[in-house]
Design a protein around this motif. Structure first.
Motif, PDB file in Angstrom:
ATOM      1  N   ARG A  58       0.838  -1.209   0.000  1.00 18.91           N
ATOM      2  CA  ARG A  58       0.000   0.000   0.000  1.00 18.91           C
ATOM      3  C   ARG A  58       0.874   1.262   0.000  1.00 18.91           C
ATOM      4  N   LEU A  59       1.897   1.289   0.890  1.00 17.61           N
ATOM      5  CA  LEU A  59       2.768   2.465   0.979  1.00 17.61           C
ATOM      6  C   LEU A  59       3.645   2.605  -0.269  1.00 17.61           C
ATOM      7  N   ALA A  60       4.000   1.478  -0.876  1.00 16.21           N
ATOM      8  CA  ALA A  60       4.785   1.538  -2.121  1.00 16.21           C
ATOM      9  C   ALA A  60       3.942   2.166  -3.235  1.00 16.21           C
ATOM     10  N   GLY A  61       2.658   1.795  -3.299  1.00 19.77           N
ATOM     11  CA  GLY A  61       1.775   2.370  -4.323  1.00 19.77           C
ATOM     12  C   GLY A  61       1.632   3.871  -4.141  1.00 19.77           C
ATOM     13  N   LEU A  62       1.475   4.292  -2.886  1.00 19.23           N
ATOM     14  CA  LEU A  62       1.371   5.729  -2.594  1.00 19.23           C
ATOM     15  C   LEU A  62       2.663   6.449  -2.993  1.00 19.23           C
ATOM     16  N   SER A  63       3.792   5.844  -2.652  1.00 15.94           N
ATOM     17  CA  SER A  63       5.095   6.462  -2.967  1.00 15.94           C
ATOM     18  C   SER A  63       5.291   6.565  -4.472  1.00 15.94           C
ATOM     19  N   ARG A  64       4.867   5.527  -5.166  1.00 16.75           N
ATOM     20  CA  ARG A  64       4.954   5.546  -6.631  1.00 16.75           C
ATOM     21  C   ARG A  64       4.075   6.675  -7.211  1.00 16.75           C
ATOM     22  N   ASP A  65       2.851   6.771  -6.694  1.00 14.78           N
ATOM     23  CA  ASP A  65       1.927   7.835  -7.138  1.00 14.78           C
ATOM     24  C   ASP A  65       2.543   9.222  -6.964  1.00 14.78           C
ATOM     25  N   CYS A  66       3.317   9.373  -5.888  1.00 11.11           N
ATOM     26  CA  CYS A  66       3.903  10.689  -5.572  1.00 11.11           C
ATOM     27  C   CYS A  66       5.223  10.916  -6.306  1.00 11.11           C
ATOM     28  N   GLY A  67       5.631   9.950  -7.122  1.00 12.56           N
ATOM     29  CA  GLY A  67       6.808  10.152  -7.971  1.00 12.56           C
ATOM     30  C   GLY A  67       8.134   9.778  -7.346  1.00 12.56           C
ATOM     31  N   LEU A  68       8.106   9.017  -6.226  1.00 10.21           N
ATOM     32  CA  LEU A  68       9.383   8.597  -5.637  1.00 10.21           C
ATOM     33  C   LEU A  68      10.015   7.484  -6.475  1.00 10.21           C
ATOM     34  N   ASP A  69      11.316   7.266  -6.255  1.00  7.62           N
ATOM     35  CA  ASP A  69      12.039   6.300  -7.079  1.00  7.62           C
ATOM     36  C   ASP A  69      11.906   4.863  -6.587  1.00  7.62           C
ATOM     37  N   GLY A  70      11.505   4.687  -5.332  1.00  9.89           N
ATOM     38  CA  GLY A  70      11.400   3.325  -4.813  1.00  9.89           C
ATOM     39  C   GLY A  70      11.133   3.326  -3.326  1.00  9.89           C
ATOM     40  N   VAL A  71      11.243   2.127  -2.742  1.00 11.11           N
ATOM     41  CA  VAL A  71      10.959   1.980  -1.302  1.00 11.11           C
ATOM     42  C   VAL A  71      12.056   1.215  -0.585  1.00 11.11           C
ATOM     43  N   VAL A  72      12.132   1.467   0.725  1.00 10.68           N
ATOM     44  CA  VAL A  72      12.906   0.621   1.621  1.00 10.68           C
ATOM     45  C   VAL A  72      11.905  -0.344   2.245  1.00 10.68           C
ATOM     46  N   CYS A  73      12.148  -1.643   2.089  1.00 13.47           N
ATOM     47  CA  CYS A  73      11.237  -2.654   2.636  1.00 13.47           C
ATOM     48  C   CYS A  73      12.071  -3.849   3.060  1.00 13.47           C
ATOM     49  N   SER A  74      11.433  -4.862   3.624  1.00 14.46           N
ATOM     50  CA  SER A  74      12.205  -6.043   4.015  1.00 14.46           C
ATOM     51  C   SER A  74      12.347  -6.964   2.803  1.00 14.46           C
ATOM     52  N   PRO A  75      13.288  -7.909   2.882  1.00 12.78           N
ATOM     53  CA  PRO A  75      13.442  -8.864   1.779  1.00 12.78           C
ATOM     54  C   PRO A  75      12.147  -9.612   1.484  1.00 12.78           C
ATOM     55  N   LEU A  76      11.308  -9.799   2.504  1.00 14.85           N
ATOM     56  CA  LEU A  76      10.092 -10.596   2.321  1.00 14.85           C
ATOM     57  C   LEU A  76       9.045  -9.877   1.472  1.00 14.85           C
ATOM     58  N   GLU A  77       9.191  -8.565   1.296  1.00 13.10           N
ATOM     59  CA  GLU A  77       8.190  -7.816   0.516  1.00 13.10           C
ATOM     60  C   GLU A  77       8.675  -7.465  -0.893  1.00 13.10           C
TER      61      GLU A  77
END
Ligand code: C5P
Length: 251
Positions: free
Chosen positions: A156-175
């Protein structure tokens, strides 16, 4: 420093994987210790991360110095009102860092302000959003008012970040897999929580090995204590690169 000015050594790669995808967390309170580790590991072509501990010890002059020599991820995880975060992002970018981050939980206005702050800069850093800290499990998330799985919240937060034009996310290996499946296009994952089989997880909860992250399609791996606390940090990094299937590098 732009990518083409980075050290020429360490460009060893196999199947499109490069040693620059390994980011070593310089988690020290002594800038001298961080400098020694950089000198030791830079010839392998790895990247480096400055987090809160080292930043509070060495400040912007240290960040500028390191960023002049290597790729530096400034991991200060900004989380404040949009105007404050935008100013902090501009200031961080002025130190020449390659990558920096804000908390996705800051919301759409904050994420958009952060992205606008780096837009049009001559050396625009990669802007990442921290999703759910790799130390948190589902029970801890529920305690903070976020029921459901970490994976669902990360997507969910990755989708929001993408919508806002960010380059990517910090997440765990499991995601990594769910993010790659749900967010199309060039959207990168940066994953702390890297531990080999049998290695002490410490305070990390959602972990996997370097090979597992690469197999899942992860882009960048962040490793701290397995290197900084290793009896032989150089050997530890070589083993991680081998697990990532990088079998040749400049040294
Ligand atoms: O020592 P270890 O390998 O667990 O270090 C992971 C590094 O990644 C630390 O510097 C930590 O602050 C950072 N980090 C993290 N989880 C995030 C973002 C950054 O562990 N979500």
């Amino acid at each position: 420093m732009t990518d083409n000015k980075k050290p020429k050594t360490g460009s060893g790669r196999r199947a499109g994987i490069s040693s620059k995808q390994l980011i070593i967390g310089l988690d020290y309170s002594e800038p001298g210790q961080a400098g020694e580790l950089v000198d030791l590991l830079a010839p392998l072509g790895v990247s480096f991360k400055v987090g809160l501990e080292l930043f509070l010890a060495g400040g912007p002059p240290l960040v500028k110095k390191l960023a002049g020599e290597s790729r530096v991820f400034l991991d200060l995880k900004f989380h404040d009102i949009p105007n404050t975060v935008a100013a902090a992002v501009r200031s961080a970018a002025s130190h020449g860092v390659w990558m920096l981050n804000v908390h996705a939980a800051g919301g759409r206005k904050m994420l958009t302000a952060a992205r606008e702050a780096v837009e049009g800069l001559p050396h625009k850093p990669l802007l990442l959003a921290v999703t759910v800290l790799t130390s948190m499990d589902d029970r801890e998330m529920a305690e903070t008012g976020c029921p459901g799985s970490a994976a669902d919240r990360v997507v969910r937060l990755a989708g929001l970040s993408r919508d806002c034009g960010l380059d990517g996310v910090v997440c765990s290996p499991l995601e990594v897999e769910p993010v790659k499946k749900n967010i199309k296009g060039s959207f990168i994952t940066v994953t702390p929580g890297i531990r080999g089989p049998g290695e002490d997880p410490g305070d990390q909860s959602r972990i996997a090995s370097p090979a597992q992250v690469i197999r899942a399609g992860g882009d960048y791996l962040v490793v701290g204590r397995p290197v900084t606390r290793a009896p032989d940090p150089l050997e530890a990094v070589r083993n991680i690169l081998a697990d990532m299937a990088i079998d040749r590098y400049g040294c």
